[in-house]
Write an enzyme that holds these catalytic residues in place. Structure first.
Site, PDB file in Angstrom:
ATOM      1  N   ARG A  47      -3.119  -6.120 -35.512  1.00 24.88           N
ATOM      2  CA  ARG A  47      -2.525  -7.139 -34.091  1.00 24.88           C
ATOM      3  C   ARG A  47      -1.652  -6.048 -33.130  1.00 24.88           C
ATOM      4  O   ARG A  47      -1.879  -6.258 -31.834  1.00 24.88           O
ATOM      5  CB  ARG A  47      -1.427  -8.241 -34.735  1.00 24.88           C
ATOM      6  CG  ARG A  47      -0.918  -8.885 -33.332  1.00 24.88           C
ATOM      7  CD  ARG A  47      -1.855  -9.220 -32.281  1.00 24.88           C
ATOM      8  NE  ARG A  47      -3.104  -9.715 -32.862  1.00 24.88           N
ATOM      9  CZ  ARG A  47      -4.282  -9.774 -32.084  1.00 24.88           C
ATOM     10  NH1 ARG A  47      -4.440  -9.053 -30.789  1.00 24.88           N
ATOM     11  NH2 ARG A  47      -5.320 -10.179 -32.531  1.00 24.88           N
ATOM     12  N   LYS A  60       4.059  -5.167  -9.250  1.00 22.64           N
ATOM     13  CA  LYS A  60       4.294  -6.595  -9.777  1.00 22.64           C
ATOM     14  C   LYS A  60       3.288  -6.378 -11.323  1.00 22.64           C
ATOM     15  O   LYS A  60       2.437  -6.589 -11.532  1.00 22.64           O
ATOM     16  CB  LYS A  60       3.275  -7.629  -9.228  1.00 22.64           C
ATOM     17  CG  LYS A  60       4.206  -8.131  -7.726  1.00 22.64           C
ATOM     18  CD  LYS A  60       2.996  -9.085  -6.888  1.00 22.64           C
ATOM     19  CE  LYS A  60       3.617  -9.204  -5.751  1.00 22.64           C
ATOM     20  NZ  LYS A  60       2.822 -10.071  -4.736  1.00 22.64           N
ATOM     21  N   LYS A  78       9.969  -3.837   4.141  1.00 14.11           N
ATOM     22  CA  LYS A  78       9.584  -5.152   4.175  1.00 14.11           C
ATOM     23  C   LYS A  78      10.540  -6.066   5.117  1.00 14.11           C
ATOM     24  O   LYS A  78      11.414  -5.772   5.722  1.00 14.11           O
ATOM     25  CB  LYS A  78       9.276  -5.800   2.614  1.00 14.11           C
ATOM     26  CG  LYS A  78       8.490  -4.541   1.931  1.00 14.11           C
ATOM     27  CD  LYS A  78       8.317  -5.284   0.551  1.00 14.11           C
ATOM     28  CE  LYS A  78       7.046  -6.357   0.610  1.00 14.11           C
ATOM     29  NZ  LYS A  78       6.564  -6.658  -0.790  1.00 14.11           N
ATOM     30  N   GLU A 133       5.768  -3.403   6.391  1.00 13.85           N
ATOM     31  CA  GLU A 133       5.294  -4.648   6.390  1.00 13.85           C
ATOM     32  C   GLU A 133       5.027  -5.110   7.809  1.00 13.85           C
ATOM     33  O   GLU A 133       6.203  -5.403   8.370  1.00 13.85           O
ATOM     34  CB  GLU A 133       5.742  -5.388   5.542  1.00 13.85           C
ATOM     35  CG  GLU A 133       5.044  -6.807   5.154  1.00 13.85           C
ATOM     36  CD  GLU A 133       5.944  -7.552   4.416  1.00 13.85           C
ATOM     37  OE1 GLU A 133       5.348  -7.856   2.929  1.00 13.85           O
ATOM     38  OE2 GLU A 133       7.019  -8.123   4.744  1.00 13.85           O
ATOM     39  N   ASP A 135       0.282  -7.699   6.212  1.00  7.66           N
ATOM     40  CA  ASP A 135       0.751  -9.066   5.391  1.00  7.66           C
ATOM     41  C   ASP A 135       0.196 -10.258   5.725  1.00  7.66           C
ATOM     42  O   ASP A 135       0.489 -10.727   6.716  1.00  7.66           O
ATOM     43  CB  ASP A 135       2.036  -9.066   5.153  1.00  7.66           C
ATOM     44  CG  ASP A 135       2.491  -9.886   4.013  1.00  7.66           C
ATOM     45  OD1 ASP A 135       1.938 -10.024   3.108  1.00  7.66           O
ATOM     46  OD2 ASP A 135       3.535 -10.875   4.487  1.00  7.66           O
TER      47      ASP A 135
END
Length: 294
Positions: free
Chosen positions: A109, A143, A175, A208, A229
């Site tokens: 596993r 992320k 940003k 951004e 963006d």
């Protein structure tokens, strides 16, 4: 391709994963009470890991390390049939294993978890990269699962993608909240450039922007990259025309396979997608015992 982590770093991650599954005793076989109860210690077998879908493989160094760690000197032989970055078809054999059955089932596993997760990211990235025209680079983002960023970004590279910044330390990315705190786009860019010069850094400055007006401010202030963006596909050509090659353009936010081509045709330099790391489905594969020596 080779994993850009040292053997010690791989081993540290593998041991943490084994401890999660088998307890803290580093005699790992003692942690699998089912294998101990059902399988004589000296019984050997042969097994294979095979793909259940087509895709791109990533994580073979971890598979090797898991089995070596669990075996702890027992006679365990792995035949690795593919390398990271290789494309495979459903039912392709990836690994052949000849080892004590306790070792095979105890390691199963943890080895598959590494391989499924990393191959899932590599496969998801490859699918997007295949849609992109030559010259357009597909970027990842920050992320990522905490603690797994280096692995996820390696998997992106195996899938043909390009890494964006690794963290907050290796690139300026100004940003919305930075802009508000600094008093505006020009002020933020000037402050970043001054800091870069003072600290003798080489990091690029990206900002951004949410409109053509903000893009103009970024160009005039000397930013090197602008992140468009949530620009709609029909607005991006205007941004490309405004930039006129004076600044690199990255598109980000809500990009899908259906819209990627539209953005690509507009002539941007980069498209970034968080989904290739945070939402990639696990690669479908399995470990099957083929033969037991009684």
């Amino acid at each position: 391709m080779r994993l850009e982590l040292s053997r010690d770093e791989i081993l540290c991650r593998v041991r943490a994963a084994l401890a999660e599954d088998l307890g803290r005793d580093t005699d790992w076989l003692r942690g699998d009470i089912t294998a101990q109860a059902c399988i004589p210690q000296n019984r050997r077998g042969r097994a294979r890991i095979e793909a259940r879908q087509a895709g791109v493989i990533c994580g073979m160094d971890f598979v090797r390390c898991v089995f070596e760690e669990v075996a702890d000197g027992c006679d365990t032989r792995l035949r690795i049939l593919v390398e990271d970055g290789d494309s495979v078809a459903a039912q392709d054999r990836l690994v052949e294993i000849d080892a004590p059955l306790q070792v095979i089932l105890t390691a199963e596993r943890t080895a598959l978890n590494f391989l499924q997760h990393l191959s899932g990211i590599a496969t998801a990235t490859h699918k997007v990269v295949e849609l992109a025209p030559a010259g357009l680079r597909i970027l990842d983002t920050r992320k990522t699962l905490p603690g797994w960023r280096a692995l996820a970004k390696y998997a992106v590279r195996c899938g043909g993608g390009t890494n964006h910044r690794h963290g907050l330390f290796d690139m300026f990315l100004i940003k919305e909240n930075h802009i508000r705190a600094a008093g505006g786009i020009p002020q933020a860019i000037v402050a970043a450039r001054e800091f870069r010069d003072t600290m003798a850094l080489t990091a690029k400055i990206e900002v951004e922007v949410e409109s053509l007006h903000e893009l103009q401010l970024a160009v005039d202030a000397g930013a090197e990259i602008a992140m468009l963006d949530n620009f709609t596909p029909d607005l991006v050509p205007e941004a490309v025309a405004l930039a006129a090659g004076r600044i690199k353009l990255e598109v980000s936010g809500g990009i899908t396979a259906a819209t990627l081509i539209s953005y690509a045709k507009a002539g941007v330099d980069f498209i970034s997608l968080g989904a290739i790391t945070h939402s990639a489905p696990a690669f479908d594969l399995s470990l099957l015992v083929e033969e037991v020596e009684l």
